[in-house]
Design an enzyme around this catalytic site. Structure first.
Site, mmCIF file in Angstrom:
data_model
loop_
_atom_site.group_PDB
_atom_site.id
_atom_site.type_symbol
_atom_site.label_atom_id
_atom_site.label_comp_id
_atom_site.label_asym_id
_atom_site.label_seq_id
_atom_site.Cartn_x
_atom_site.Cartn_y
_atom_site.Cartn_z
ATOM 1 N N ASP A 27 18.994 26.099 -19.171
ATOM 2 C CA ASP A 27 18.870 27.016 -20.308
ATOM 3 C C ASP A 27 18.912 26.243 -21.626
ATOM 4 O O ASP A 27 19.553 25.191 -21.716
ATOM 5 C CB ASP A 27 20.016 28.045 -20.251
ATOM 6 C CG ASP A 27 19.701 29.273 -21.090
ATOM 7 O OD1 ASP A 27 18.569 29.385 -21.602
ATOM 8 O OD2 ASP A 27 20.597 30.123 -21.234
ATOM 9 N N HIS A 44 10.093 23.852 -23.544
ATOM 10 C CA HIS A 44 9.837 23.872 -22.093
ATOM 11 C C HIS A 44 9.187 22.563 -21.637
ATOM 12 O O HIS A 44 9.516 22.033 -20.571
ATOM 13 C CB HIS A 44 8.951 25.058 -21.717
ATOM 14 C CG HIS A 44 9.575 26.397 -21.980
ATOM 15 N ND1 HIS A 44 10.886 26.670 -21.646
ATOM 16 C CD2 HIS A 44 9.092 27.534 -22.551
ATOM 17 C CE1 HIS A 44 11.165 27.926 -21.992
ATOM 18 N NE2 HIS A 44 10.107 28.464 -22.551
ATOM 19 N N LEU A 138 16.034 13.585 -0.878
ATOM 20 C CA LEU A 138 16.499 14.678 -1.743
ATOM 21 C C LEU A 138 15.597 15.883 -1.484
ATOM 22 O O LEU A 138 14.373 15.755 -1.495
ATOM 23 C CB LEU A 138 16.387 14.282 -3.215
ATOM 24 C CG LEU A 138 16.681 15.414 -4.203
ATOM 25 C CD1 LEU A 138 18.176 15.586 -4.416
ATOM 26 C CD2 LEU A 138 16.013 15.179 -5.549
HETATM 27 C C1 FPP Z 1 15.390 28.651 -20.246
HETATM 28 O O1 FPP Z 1 15.373 28.257 -21.592
HETATM 29 C C2 FPP Z 1 14.346 27.998 -19.534
HETATM 30 C C3 FPP Z 1 13.337 28.609 -18.856
HETATM 31 C C4 FPP Z 1 13.186 30.063 -18.701
HETATM 32 C C5 FPP Z 1 12.295 27.834 -18.217
HETATM 33 C C6 FPP Z 1 12.809 26.621 -17.529
HETATM 34 C C7 FPP Z 1 11.682 25.833 -17.092
HETATM 35 C C8 FPP Z 1 11.565 24.509 -17.253
HETATM 36 C C9 FPP Z 1 12.573 23.608 -17.824
HETATM 37 C C10 FPP Z 1 10.373 23.885 -16.740
HETATM 38 C C11 FPP Z 1 10.678 23.590 -15.300
HETATM 39 C C12 FPP Z 1 9.577 22.973 -14.704
HETATM 40 C C13 FPP Z 1 9.541 22.573 -13.429
HETATM 41 C C14 FPP Z 1 8.316 21.872 -13.000
HETATM 42 C C15 FPP Z 1 10.614 22.773 -12.444
HETATM 43 P P1 FPP Z 1 15.168 29.370 -22.691
HETATM 44 O O2 FPP Z 1 13.733 29.421 -23.043
HETATM 45 O O3 FPP Z 1 15.745 30.651 -22.223
HETATM 46 O O4 FPP Z 1 16.002 28.784 -23.877
HETATM 47 P P2 FPP Z 1 16.758 29.595 -25.017
HETATM 48 O O5 FPP Z 1 17.899 30.302 -24.359
HETATM 49 O O6 FPP Z 1 17.194 28.533 -25.940
HETATM 50 O O7 FPP Z 1 15.758 30.534 -25.615
#
Ligand code: FPP
Length: 250
Positions: A27, A44, A138
């Site tokens: 997050d 992201h 893994l």
């Molecule tokens: C939460 O941050 C994150 C997500 C909903 C997406 C997570 C995805 C990735 C890190 C990419 C993963 C990729 C692979 C290939 C596994 P948020 O957007 O809710 O952050 P915020 O709370 O600051 O708004």
């Protein structure tokens, strides 16, 4: 054939010094980008880079299973542009990373209701999983369009379909139908980004996991941050329902 792992409510698992299975809610991508006056999707993209680093860090530390919450059943509620960009990032990550994962002995699994993803993404997932199936260093599970309640209901319904007329469902019986049946239950759960919630992640499997919350935003979560989480885990006394005195007697 699915290996049977201990269930933390039915048995008393051995607690190893290094967690065997780490599960992470990644997050804080949006906030990381906002702080830099960048669009949320830039966060992201940076988040994907961290996924690569953390996979490698887990391999180096001898962690056998890493499970990441990449997209929840509820994330479809985000602005369409952001959802589209996340899908593009998944496609790009699969196109770019599967070779390297394979070379590094990573077995890739993607779990969740994949029916809502477009065909190109589903094909890449199937190819990536098939290619890395026999790797054992893994196991990297990416939870996509995943929800803990969906997982449990889906397991119950599939069990019912396979066992018509039978009405007693046991813990082991259900566990075998969950999407992560091939993995031991997580020892350590990490959530970055400051919130202290499970957010419909692995509801069944986290029964006895040690919970670790950090304010670090996911795009800043590196090997050192992982070590802090592991150090915190190592200080915990894992009792699985027993008393501290009972632990001393062992
Ligand atoms: C939460 O941050 C994150 C997500 C909903 C997406 C997570 C995805 C990735 C890190 C990419 C993963 C990729 C692979 C290939 C596994 P948020 O957007 O809710 O952050 P915020 O709370 O600051 O708004």
């Amino acid at each position: 054939m699915i290996k049977r792992f201990f269930s933390s409510t039915a048995d008393i698992p051995e607690a190893a010094a290094v967690p065997r299975h780490v599960a992470i809610i990644m997050d804080g991508n949006g906030r990381w980008a906002k702080k830099r006056l960048m669009p949320r999707v830039a966060g992201h993209a940076q988040g994907v880079e961290r996924v690569r680093d953390i996979v490698e860090a887990c391999i180096r530390r001898g962690i056998g299973y890493l499970t990441l919450f990449a997209f929840s059943s509820e994330n479809w509620r985000r602005p369409q542009d952001e959802v589209n960009r996340l899908m593009e990032l998944f496609v790009m990550a699969l196109e770019r990373e599967v070779d390297k994962m394979h070379r590094n002995g990573v077995c890739l699994k993607v779990v969740g209701d994949l029916s809502r993803f477009d065909q190109r993404l589903r094909d890449l997932i199937a190819q990536g999983e098939a290619r890395t199936l026999d790797n054992a260093r893994l196991t990297l599970t990416v939870c996509a369009n995943y929800g803990g309640r969906w997982d449990i209901l889906n397991a119950v319904n599939r069990w019912r379909g396979d066992n018509p007329g039978q009405d007693e469902l046991t813990e082991d019986g259900l566990a075998a139908y969950l999407t992560l049946a091939y993995a031991p239950e997580p020892d350590l759960f990490i959530r970055t980004g400051g919130e202290q919630r499970i957010s419909n992640f692995l509801l069944w499997q986290l029964a006895y996991a040690e919970l670790y919350f950090t304010d670090t935003l996911w795009p800043d979560f590196d090997g050192k941050a992982l070590d802090l989480a592991i150090a915190s885990y190592q200080k915990r006394e894992r009792r699985f329902g027993r008393t501290s005195e009972q632990l001393l007697e062992r």
